[in-house]
Design an enzyme around this catalytic site. Structure first.
Site, mmCIF file in Angstrom:
data_model
loop_
_atom_site.group_PDB
_atom_site.id
_atom_site.type_symbol
_atom_site.label_atom_id
_atom_site.label_comp_id
_atom_site.label_asym_id
_atom_site.label_seq_id
_atom_site.Cartn_x
_atom_site.Cartn_y
_atom_site.Cartn_z
ATOM 1 C CG HIS A 58 44.364 40.166 25.104
ATOM 2 N ND1 HIS A 58 44.941 40.057 23.859
ATOM 3 C CD2 HIS A 58 43.088 40.569 24.888
ATOM 4 C CE1 HIS A 58 44.058 40.399 22.938
ATOM 5 N NE2 HIS A 58 42.916 40.700 23.549
ATOM 6 C CG HIS A 94 39.450 37.396 23.264
ATOM 7 N ND1 HIS A 94 38.418 37.948 22.525
ATOM 8 C CD2 HIS A 94 40.532 38.172 23.037
ATOM 9 C CE1 HIS A 94 38.873 39.008 21.863
ATOM 10 N NE2 HIS A 94 40.156 39.170 22.173
#
Length: 145
Positions: free
Chosen positions: A109, A107
């Site tokens: 941010h 992932h």
């Protein structure tokens, strides 16, 4: 957790993708899913994950899946800028627990930065207000081209 290991299909983000856990969804297409970070480092902090890959980190991901994911990161960063008008944007990605990774599903941010506002710690503090996250998610979603 180290940089190596098996993908856990029951990790937090996999469960969010399957609809087993709630989130303040910002965006979804065939390849990318984005939602507000429940422990935001700043107002508007969101997470962008791939839907197909079972990569734990950047070192595991297939190049084609990474290309789709990073295009989604750029799209969401642009929408965040348009919606929230931050003074800057930080895009970060952690690989392995010693680097700060807390969920072992690749992932990114997207963290808006505001002048004269300190950045809160990563994955620390108390959870954000769900209603406020929903408002921010809608504002960012409205700016996605």
């Amino acid at each position: 957790m180290s940089l190596d290991g098996a993908y856990d299909p029951d990790n937090l983000f996999a469960r969010i993708l399957r609809g087993e856990l709630p989130c303040a969804k910002v965006y979804e297409d065939a390849d990318v899913f984005a939602f507000m970070d429940i422990f935001p480092q700043s107002r508007g902090h969101l997470l962008v994950i791939g839907k197909a890959s079972r990569a734990r980190n950047l070192l595991d991901v297939e190049p084609g899946d990474l290309a789709k994911l990073i295009a989604g990161v750029q799209r969401l960063a642009r929408a965040t800028r348009a919606a929230l008008k931050p003074d800057g944007l930080a895009v970060s990605q952690f690989n392995g627990a010693p680097a700060g990774q807390t969920v072992f599903h690749l992932h990114f941010h997207v963290i808006p930065r505001y002048a004269h506002e300190p950045l809160r710690g990563h994955a620390q503090g108390t959870a954000a207000d769900a209603d406020e996250l929903a408002v921010l998610a809608r504002a960012i979603a409205a700016e996605i081209d």
